[in-house]
Structure formats: structure tokens, C-alpha cells
Design an enzyme around this catalytic site. Structure first.
Site, PDB file in Angstrom:
ATOM      1  CB  THR A  21      -0.884   0.065   1.418  1.00  0.00           C
ATOM      2  OG1 THR A  21      -1.602  -1.025   1.150  1.00  0.00           O
ATOM      3  CG2 THR A  21      -1.697   1.296   1.492  1.00  0.00           C
ATOM      4  CB  THR A  78       4.741   9.603   9.394  1.00  0.00           C
ATOM      5  OG1 THR A  78       5.252   9.440  10.749  1.00  0.00           O
ATOM      6  CG2 THR A  78       5.422   8.539   8.741  1.00  0.00           C
ATOM      7  CG  ASP A  79       6.966  12.309  13.895  1.00  0.00           C
ATOM      8  OD1 ASP A  79       6.450  11.230  13.674  1.00  0.00           O
ATOM      9  OD2 ASP A  79       6.927  12.904  14.826  1.00  0.00           O
ATOM     10  CD  GLU A  80       5.689   6.790  13.801  1.00  0.00           C
ATOM     11  OE1 GLU A  80       6.185   5.326  13.692  1.00  0.00           O
ATOM     12  OE2 GLU A  80       4.557   7.010  14.346  1.00  0.00           O
ATOM     13  CE1 TYR A 129       2.639   4.497   8.521  1.00  0.00           C
ATOM     14  CE2 TYR A 129       3.949   5.333  10.610  1.00  0.00           C
ATOM     15  CZ  TYR A 129       2.846   5.453   9.517  1.00  0.00           C
ATOM     16  OH  TYR A 129       2.325   6.824   9.500  1.00  0.00           O
ATOM     17  CE  LYS A 188       3.469   7.620   5.003  1.00  0.00           C
ATOM     18  NZ  LYS A 188       2.332   8.109   4.267  1.00  0.00           N
TER      19      LYS A 188
HETATM   20  P1  NAD Z   1      -5.930   5.663   8.714  1.00  0.00           P
HETATM   21  O1  NAD Z   1      -5.308   4.280   8.705  1.00  0.00           O
HETATM   22  O2  NAD Z   1      -6.826   6.101   9.599  1.00  0.00           O
HETATM   23  O3  NAD Z   1      -6.327   5.769   7.272  1.00  0.00           O
HETATM   24  C1  NAD Z   1      -5.927   5.360   6.160  1.00  0.00           C
HETATM   25  C2  NAD Z   1      -6.860   5.255   5.127  1.00  0.00           C
HETATM   26  O4  NAD Z   1      -6.375   4.917   3.988  1.00  0.00           O
HETATM   27  C3  NAD Z   1      -8.120   4.414   5.516  1.00  0.00           C
HETATM   28  O5  NAD Z   1      -9.350   5.124   5.095  1.00  0.00           O
HETATM   29  C4  NAD Z   1      -8.073   3.284   4.353  1.00  0.00           C
HETATM   30  O6  NAD Z   1      -9.181   2.646   4.040  1.00  0.00           O
HETATM   31  C5  NAD Z   1      -7.211   3.879   3.148  1.00  0.00           C
HETATM   32  N1  NAD Z   1      -6.471   2.945   2.418  1.00  0.00           N
HETATM   33  C6  NAD Z   1      -5.545   2.253   3.044  1.00  0.00           C
HETATM   34  N2  NAD Z   1      -4.945   1.268   2.068  1.00  0.00           N
HETATM   35  C7  NAD Z   1      -5.638   1.926   0.809  1.00  0.00           C
HETATM   36  C8  NAD Z   1      -5.593   1.618  -0.671  1.00  0.00           C
HETATM   37  N3  NAD Z   1      -4.707   0.416  -0.937  1.00  0.00           N
HETATM   38  N4  NAD Z   1      -6.119   2.272  -1.630  1.00  0.00           N
HETATM   39  C9  NAD Z   1      -6.882   3.096  -1.082  1.00  0.00           C
HETATM   40  N5  NAD Z   1      -7.226   3.536   0.105  1.00  0.00           N
HETATM   41  C10 NAD Z   1      -6.637   2.828   1.196  1.00  0.00           C
HETATM   42  O7  NAD Z   1      -4.527   6.628   8.585  1.00  0.00           O
HETATM   43  P2  NAD Z   1      -4.281   8.170   9.543  1.00  0.00           P
HETATM   44  O8  NAD Z   1      -3.960   7.803  10.601  1.00  0.00           O
HETATM   45  O9  NAD Z   1      -5.526   9.096   8.937  1.00  0.00           O
HETATM   46  O10 NAD Z   1      -3.133   8.502   8.409  1.00  0.00           O
HETATM   47  C11 NAD Z   1      -3.411   9.397   7.290  1.00  0.00           C
HETATM   48  C12 NAD Z   1      -2.113   9.337   6.674  1.00  0.00           C
HETATM   49  O11 NAD Z   1      -1.300  10.416   7.539  1.00  0.00           O
HETATM   50  C13 NAD Z   1      -0.852   8.407   6.552  1.00  0.00           C
HETATM   51  O12 NAD Z   1      -0.522   8.558   5.147  1.00  0.00           O
HETATM   52  C14 NAD Z   1      -0.005   8.374   7.692  1.00  0.00           C
HETATM   53  O13 NAD Z   1       1.317   7.967   7.299  1.00  0.00           O
HETATM   54  C15 NAD Z   1       0.063   9.873   7.792  1.00  0.00           C
HETATM   55  N6  NAD Z   1       0.460  10.205   9.306  1.00  0.00           N
HETATM   56  C16 NAD Z   1      -0.477   9.639  10.181  1.00  0.00           C
HETATM   57  C17 NAD Z   1      -0.123  10.432  11.500  1.00  0.00           C
HETATM   58  C18 NAD Z   1      -0.940   9.725  12.677  1.00  0.00           C
HETATM   59  O14 NAD Z   1      -0.685  10.284  13.881  1.00  0.00           O
HETATM   60  N7  NAD Z   1      -1.996   9.031  12.301  1.00  0.00           N
HETATM   61  C19 NAD Z   1       0.816  11.125  11.869  1.00  0.00           C
HETATM   62  C20 NAD Z   1       1.531  11.816  10.744  1.00  0.00           C
HETATM   63  C21 NAD Z   1       1.285  11.212   9.191  1.00  0.00           C
HETATM   64  P1  TYD Z   2       0.498   4.896  18.552  1.00  0.00           P
HETATM   65  O1  TYD Z   2      -0.799   5.412  18.771  1.00  0.00           O
HETATM   66  O2  TYD Z   2       0.204   3.280  18.257  1.00  0.00           O
HETATM   67  O3  TYD Z   2       1.328   5.713  17.547  1.00  0.00           O
HETATM   68  P2  TYD Z   2       2.613   5.321  17.108  1.00  0.00           P
HETATM   69  O4  TYD Z   2       3.471   4.264  17.326  1.00  0.00           O
HETATM   70  O5  TYD Z   2       2.878   5.869  15.659  1.00  0.00           O
HETATM   71  O6  TYD Z   2       3.575   6.700  17.739  1.00  0.00           O
HETATM   72  O7  TYD Z   2       1.107   4.635  19.952  1.00  0.00           O
HETATM   73  C1  TYD Z   2       1.627   6.004  20.660  1.00  0.00           C
HETATM   74  C2  TYD Z   2       2.678   5.607  21.798  1.00  0.00           C
HETATM   75  O8  TYD Z   2       1.806   4.820  22.667  1.00  0.00           O
HETATM   76  C3  TYD Z   2       3.790   4.759  21.290  1.00  0.00           C
HETATM   77  O9  TYD Z   2       4.905   5.034  22.019  1.00  0.00           O
HETATM   78  C4  TYD Z   2       3.228   3.293  21.797  1.00  0.00           C
HETATM   79  C5  TYD Z   2       2.537   3.613  22.889  1.00  0.00           C
HETATM   80  N1  TYD Z   2       1.303   2.626  23.202  1.00  0.00           N
HETATM   81  C6  TYD Z   2       1.118   2.068  24.260  1.00  0.00           C
HETATM   82  O10 TYD Z   2       1.871   2.090  25.155  1.00  0.00           O
HETATM   83  N2  TYD Z   2       0.119   0.926  24.266  1.00  0.00           N
HETATM   84  C7  TYD Z   2      -0.934   0.883  23.272  1.00  0.00           C
HETATM   85  O11 TYD Z   2      -1.705  -0.176  23.577  1.00  0.00           O
HETATM   86  C8  TYD Z   2      -0.495   1.442  22.003  1.00  0.00           C
HETATM   87  C9  TYD Z   2      -1.651   1.401  20.787  1.00  0.00           C
HETATM   88  C10 TYD Z   2       0.443   2.274  22.184  1.00  0.00           C
END
Ligand code: NAD
Ligand code: TYD
Length: 354
Positions: free
Chosen positions: A104, A134-136, A160, A164
Site C-alpha cells: 500500500t 510522518t515524522d517516524e 511502517y 513511508k
Molecule cells: P488511517 O489508517 O486512519 O486511514 C488510512 C486510510 O487509507 C483508510 O481510510 C483506508 O481505507 C485507506 N487505504 C488504505 N489502503 C488503501 C489502498 N490500498 N487504497 C486506497 N485507500 C487505502 O490513517 P491516518 O492515521 O488517517 O493517516 C493518514 C496518513 O497520514 C498516512 O499516510 C499516515 O502515514 C500519515 N500520518 C499519520 C499520523 C497519525 O498520527 N495518524 C501522523 C503523521 C502522518
Molecule cells: P500509537 O498511537 O500506536 O502511535 P505511534 O506508534 O505511531 O507513535 O502509539 C503511541 C505511543 O503509545 C507509542 O509510544 C506506543 C504507545 N502505546 C502503548 O503504550 N500502548 C498501546 O496499546 C498503544 C496502541 C500504544
């Protein structure tokens, strides 16, 4: 209606994507917004009920890895912008199934890039491929106070973040090799309404409300930098309209929290809003085996974005956390549908065969 722009937003049924779609549909009635989403477990059209009937909004159930379908969308809607958020986004799932993340996040991004490049070849219009990252990708910081800047070398650790990082490199390669107009933003951890309850904050709110254990990975000493999701959506809007093609922008709220401190604050707010004694549910905390390769600390320097483009976060964390907990408690039907899987059955039937 003749729209001034047709913009694909991928992953619009997910957490952040739904906020970006809502913002664009409401703010730009002269733009046609095409939400392209495969509706994986993380995609939920209930997140967009309030804008689903707007004339400038369309939903297309498409897998971003399906090159013919993506090409067809580019032509059919005469697309001039792509804001790409679709991804597999959960680190714990990436540890279990790294291939899905490569498919994906890497191949899906490459497919979109290729279709955009073909369609926009020789295009003299204002076109843009905006990649949301992402910052990751920068890896992990120690507790020395340093921050990730746009110049920090990539050093991803989880499948992950590796996927990215790879997609970011492809986006830059399409800019440098073919001249595709691109921008990339790298954001810190988001929180707020409509986040799938596998991520820390909504998972723990749901568990507190049901008095289930709160699994804290390791000692809970890891640090994350939290940003309210609507502030991220506003930053994307700013960068999409004002960013310089070829540039990268870091997005973050200068808001670092140690997991265990955040969890204690979350328990207090949730208890209070549930009418329980504040801190009553501290005993739900359970320290469990640490996540494999768990990054110690993320922290973003968002100076470039604020200095060059004038963006700033709007909410203090305490305010954002309170607003978020209140939203989940006011929308327990949404939580229950997601946890039970009912949201998927409904929309699967609706879009089956498409
Ligand atoms: P999410 O998992 O909530 O949503 C992802 C969406 O992508 C879903 O609606 C899913 O159905 C769709 N999707 C997955 N595979 C697909 C495919 N093959 N074709 C079409 N659609 C597909 O994710 P999110 O947390 O909203 O993150 C969105 C973006 O932002 C991602 O690219 C993520 O890397 C980035 N991001 C997320 C965070 C965070 O804290 N959540 C922080 C920084 C960047
Ligand atoms: P998460 O929301 O999965 O985001 P990311 O791993 O992308 O930062 O997790 C945030 C932080 O919380 C991360 O350090 C992992 C920790 N975590 C727990 O301690 N327990 C949990 O059940 C989850 C989902 C995350």
C-alpha cells in the site's frame, strides 16, 4: 457546475483524511473533492456523514495500487491536484504484516505518482502532488532535547516507517527525475475525533469507559509529540496552497509528552467527564511487554512551516485532549460500530461489486 480544480484526496475515509476532506469540501465549494479510498478496516464513511451529500464531494472506492482505476480517475475528473494520505498506518500491524505496508505505502504511492506523471505530462496548469508523511521516517531521538528538522537524515526503524520513508523517496525521485510538482509534509502524532481505536488515545478512552485494562508498552517512558488533527488538516491546506514545489515541511505542535504522563492525564479527564472520581481508573494501567523496536522519542521542529507559510497550531494540548475525550463520549455509537465491525458491513454491502 464548472469547478476551478478537481482534487483527489486519497484515504479520505480514514482518520486524518476525513478531516482534510471536510475542511476542503466546506472551505472550497468551487473545488471538486474526490475521496479515493479502498475502505480497508481503517476506512469508515461514517466519518464523513456531514459532507456526503455536498455537490462538490464524490466518493470513489478504489485501491491506489490499481493503476488502471487510478488512470481512469485522472481522466474522468480531469484531476489537477492529489493530496495523498491513503496508507496502512499502524506500527503494531506493520510488525505483523510488513508486506501489506510495502504494497500500500510504497507501490500504492508509486502507482499514483506514475498516473499523475502520465496525465500531467506537458500540463501548463497549476498541478500538484502532495504526499502526506510522518515524522517516524527520521527514526528516534534520545532525551537530549534535539528536534527533527527537514534536514534530519532518514533512519526508519519499523516496517511502517520504512515503507513511508521509501514512499517519500519515490515522491522526491519523481520531482528530481521527471519534474513532477510535489510537496511532502512530515507530521507528528495526531489525536482527535474519528481516530481508529487501535491507536493509543481512542483505544484508552474506550477501555476506560468500559473499565478494561490499559496496556502500557514497557515503562511508558517513550515520548511522542501530539498535534490536534484539525490543526494538521489546516497545515495541509496551507502547504497545498502556499508551499513551494520540491520542498518538505515538518508539522508539529511543540508538544512532547511521555506516554505514562499522557495516559494519567487522559484517565483524569475521562473519569471527570464520565462523572467518576478523577483518577479512579488509574488502577487500569497495566505495564505489558514493550513493542519490538519501540522508538524512544519523536519531536518535531515546525519552525520552517510557521516562518515561511505562517501556520501555527490553534489548540493547547489540555484543551484538545478535553475536546477529544468529550467527542468520543458523545459519540459512543461511532465507537461501538467501529469496535463491533458494523461500520464495515454496512458500507461493504453498499459498494459491493464496484
Ligand atoms: P488511517 O489508517 O486512519 O486511514 C488510512 C486510510 O487509507 C483508510 O481510510 C483506508 O481505507 C485507506 N487505504 C488504505 N489502503 C488503501 C489502498 N490500498 N487504497 C486506497 N485507500 C487505502 O490513517 P491516518 O492515521 O488517517 O493517516 C493518514 C496518513 O497520514 C498516512 O499516510 C499516515 O502515514 C500519515 N500520518 C499519520 C499520523 C497519525 O498520527 N495518524 C501522523 C503523521 C502522518
Ligand atoms: P500509537 O498511537 O500506536 O502511535 P505511534 O506508534 O505511531 O507513535 O502509539 C503511541 C505511543 O503509545 C507509542 O509510544 C506506543 C504507545 N502505546 C502503548 O503504550 N500502548 C498501546 O496499546 C498503544 C496502541 C500504544
Amino acid at each position: 457546475m464548472n469547478y476551478s480544480r478537481s482534487i483527489i484526496i486519497t484515504g479520505g475515509a480514514g482518520f486524518i483524511g476525513s478531516h482534510v476532506v471536510r475542511l476542503f469540501v466546506n472551505k472550497y465549494p468551487d473545488y471538486r473533492i474526490i475521496n479515493v479510498d479502498k475502505l480497508t478496516y481503517a476506512g469508515n464513511l461514517e466519518n464523513l456523514r456531514d459532507v456526503a451529500d455536498r455537490p462538490n464531494y464524490v466518493f470513489e472506492k478504489v485501491d491506489i495500487c490499481d493503476v488502471d482505476a487510478v488512470r481512469d480517475l485522472m481522466h474522468r475528473y480531469d484531476v489537477t491536484g492529489i493530496i495523498h494520505l491513503a496508507a496502512e498506518s499502524h506500527v503494531d500491524r506493520s510488525i505483523k504484516d510488513p508486506f501489506l505496508f510495502a504494497r500500500t505505502n510504497v507501490l500504492g504511492t508509486l502507482t499514483l505518482l506514475q498516473a499523475a506523471k502520465e496525465y500531467w505530462d506537458d500540463d501548463s496548469r497549476d498541478v500538484l502532488f502532495y504526499h502526506v508523511s510522518t515524522d517516524e521516517v527520521y527514526g528516534a531521538l534520545s532525551f537530549d532535547g534535539t528536534l527533527f528538522t527537514e534536514k534530519t537524515p532518514y533512519n526508519p526503524h519499523s516496517p511502517y516507517s520504512a515503507s513511508k520513508a521509501s514512499s517519500d523517496h519515490f515522491v522526491r525521485a519523481f520531482h528530481d527525475t521527471y519534474g513532477l510538482p510535489v510537496v511532502i509534509s512530515n507530521c507528528s502524532n495526531n489525536y482527535g475525533p474519528y481516530q481508529f481505536p487501535e491507536k493509543l488515545i481512542p483505544l484508552f478512552i474506550n477501555n476506560i469507559r468500559n473499565r478494561r485494562p490499559l496496556p502500557v508498552y514497557g515503562a511508558g517512558e517513550n515520548v511522542r509529540d501530539w498535534l490536534y488533527v484539525e490543526d494538521h488538516a489546516r497545515a495541509i491546506d496551507t502547504i497545498f496552497h502556499k508551499g513551494t514545489p520540491g520542498e518538505t515541511y515538518n508539522i508539529g505542535g511543540f508538544n512532547e509528552w511521555k506516554n505514562i504522563d499522557l495516559i494519567k492525564a487522559l484517565i483524569k479527564v475521562t473519569d471527570r467527564l464520565l462523572g467518576r472520581a478523577e483518577g479512579e481508573d488509574m488502577n487500569l494501567i497495566q505495564h505489558v511487554t514493550d513493542r519490538a523496536g519501540h522508538d524512544l522519542r519523536y519531536a518535531i521542529d515546525a519552525t520552517k512551516l510557521s516562518k515561511e507559510l505562517g501556520w501555527k497550531p490553534s489548540l493547547q494540548f489540555e484543551e484538545g485532549l478535553e475536546k477529544t475525550v468529550k467527542w468520543y463520549l458523545d459519540n459512543q455509537d461511532w465507537l461501538d460500530h467501529v469496535v463491533s465491525g458494523d461500520y464495515q458491513k454496512y458500507y461493504k454491502e453498499m459498494y459491493d461489486g464496484r
